[in-house]
Design a protein around this motif. Structure first.
Motif, PDB file in Angstrom:
ATOM      1  N   ASP A  86      71.659  59.174  11.558  1.00  0.00           N
ATOM      2  CA  ASP A  86      71.348  57.750  11.447  1.00  0.00           C
ATOM      3  C   ASP A  86      71.367  57.236   9.998  1.00  0.00           C
ATOM      4  OD1 ASP A  86      70.677  55.208  12.379  1.00  0.00           O
ATOM      5  OD2 ASP A  86      68.526  55.604  12.231  1.00  0.00           O
ATOM      6  N   HIS A  87      72.457  57.449   9.291  1.00  0.00           N
ATOM      7  CA  HIS A  87      72.660  56.985   7.917  1.00  0.00           C
ATOM      8  C   HIS A  87      71.604  57.530   6.951  1.00  0.00           C
ATOM      9  CE1 HIS A  87      75.668  54.368   9.580  1.00  0.00           C
ATOM     10  NE2 HIS A  87      74.761  53.824  10.385  1.00  0.00           N
ATOM     11  N   GLY A  88      71.123  58.719   7.201  1.00  0.00           N
ATOM     12  CA  GLY A  88      70.142  59.366   6.343  1.00  0.00           C
ATOM     13  C   GLY A  88      70.231  60.875   6.500  1.00  0.00           C
ATOM     14  N   ILE A 140      64.945  61.674   5.318  1.00  0.00           N
ATOM     15  CA  ILE A 140      65.181  60.997   4.048  1.00  0.00           C
ATOM     16  C   ILE A 140      66.148  59.854   4.329  1.00  0.00           C
ATOM     17  CG2 ILE A 140      65.975  61.283   1.682  1.00  0.00           C
ATOM     18  CD1 ILE A 140      65.503  64.383   2.251  1.00  0.00           C
ATOM     19  N   LYS A 141      65.610  58.622   4.282  1.00  0.00           N
ATOM     20  CA  LYS A 141      66.432  57.460   4.606  1.00  0.00           C
ATOM     21  C   LYS A 141      65.851  56.247   3.891  1.00  0.00           C
ATOM     22  CE  LYS A 141      68.038  54.670   8.419  1.00  0.00           C
ATOM     23  NZ  LYS A 141      67.975  54.395   9.836  1.00  0.00           N
ATOM     24  N   GLU A 142      66.716  55.506   3.226  1.00  0.00           N
ATOM     25  CA  GLU A 142      66.276  54.296   2.529  1.00  0.00           C
ATOM     26  C   GLU A 142      66.094  53.170   3.540  1.00  0.00           C
ATOM     27  OE1 GLU A 142      67.698  51.369  -1.088  1.00  0.00           O
ATOM     28  OE2 GLU A 142      68.784  53.212  -0.693  1.00  0.00           O
ATOM     29  N   ASP A 143      64.998  52.445   3.400  1.00  0.00           N
ATOM     30  CA  ASP A 143      64.693  51.331   4.287  1.00  0.00           C
ATOM     31  C   ASP A 143      65.362  50.070   3.739  1.00  0.00           C
ATOM     32  OD1 ASP A 143      63.685  49.620   6.138  1.00  0.00           O
ATOM     33  OD2 ASP A 143      61.581  49.868   5.567  1.00  0.00           O
ATOM     34  N   HIS A 144      66.302  49.494   4.520  1.00  0.00           N
ATOM     35  CA  HIS A 144      67.041  48.301   4.082  1.00  0.00           C
ATOM     36  C   HIS A 144      66.458  47.013   4.655  1.00  0.00           C
ATOM     37  CE1 HIS A 144      70.149  50.616   2.112  1.00  0.00           C
ATOM     38  NE2 HIS A 144      70.267  51.380   3.184  1.00  0.00           N
ATOM     39  N   LYS A 192      58.599  47.579   2.847  1.00  0.00           N
ATOM     40  CA  LYS A 192      59.502  48.696   3.102  1.00  0.00           C
ATOM     41  C   LYS A 192      58.716  49.974   3.358  1.00  0.00           C
ATOM     42  CE  LYS A 192      63.293  46.901   0.448  1.00  0.00           C
ATOM     43  NZ  LYS A 192      64.617  47.113   0.872  1.00  0.00           N
ATOM     44  N   ASN A 193      59.294  50.838   4.190  1.00  0.00           N
ATOM     45  CA  ASN A 193      58.722  52.151   4.450  1.00  0.00           C
ATOM     46  C   ASN A 193      59.116  53.114   3.338  1.00  0.00           C
ATOM     47  OD1 ASN A 193      57.545  51.549   6.960  1.00  0.00           O
ATOM     48  ND2 ASN A 193      59.539  51.763   7.968  1.00  0.00           N
ATOM     49  N   SER A 194      58.444  54.252   3.278  1.00  0.00           N
ATOM     50  CA  SER A 194      58.768  55.297   2.319  1.00  0.00           C
ATOM     51  C   SER A 194      60.146  55.876   2.641  1.00  0.00           C
ATOM     52  CB  SER A 194      57.716  56.403   2.402  1.00  0.00           C
ATOM     53  OG  SER A 194      58.084  57.495   1.605  1.00  0.00           O
ATOM     54  N   SER A 195      60.846  56.350   1.615  1.00  0.00           N
ATOM     55  CA  SER A 195      62.170  56.954   1.818  1.00  0.00           C
ATOM     56  C   SER A 195      62.077  58.311   2.493  1.00  0.00           C
ATOM     57  CB  SER A 195      62.892  57.109   0.483  1.00  0.00           C
ATOM     58  OG  SER A 195      63.136  55.851  -0.082  1.00  0.00           O
TER      59      SER A 195
END
Length: 129
Positions: free
Chosen positions: A40-42, A71-75, A80-83
């Motif tokens: 899922d893009h992470g 490990i996923k950046e919140d867009h 925002k959530n933690s990475s």
């Protein structure tokens, strides 16, 4: 004479038990497999948790829970959530000798703009046992 019978009994019982075939299906709490992969893009890093495994020759199939760090950046806009987030997944892991290939599934919870759904990924790892 009595000692000969004891020695013969020990020898025969040792030979009988040495031919015992171990069970192929096994349930364990931790299998010693570490995996990193993409979903899922992470990314994710996990260790196999409680599972059921089947061993056939040099290949081991593991079906179980996967305690992980995603490990996923919140867009999203706003807060925002933690990475890096701890999460629990489920999936199938195949181990050939010491190399592990994994197909994990993680659940993404419902948000304001998306419904909850399962995401499937792929990972590569190493078996320490």
């Amino acid at each position: 004479m009595k000692n000969c019978f004891y020695a013969a009994g020990l020898l025969i019982s040792g030979l009988c038990f040495s031919q015992e075939i171990p069970s192929k299906v096994k349930v364990s709490f931790f299998d010693g497999i570490a995996v990193a992969g993409y979903v899922d893009h992470g990314a994710f890093i996990n260790f196999t948790g409680p599972n059921v495994s089947l061993t056939r020759q040099n290949i081991k199939f593991v079906l179980g829970m996967l305690p992980s760090l995603r490990i996923k950046e919140d867009h999203s806009s706003g807060t925002k959530n933690s990475s890096i987030m701890p999460t629990l997944g489920a999936g199938l892991t195949m181990v050939y000798k010491k190399i592990a290939l994994q197909i994990p599934a993680y659940y993404n919870t419902k948000t304001a703009d998306q419904n909850g759904n399962w995401k499937i990924g792929i990972g590569l790892g190493y078996s320490f046992r």
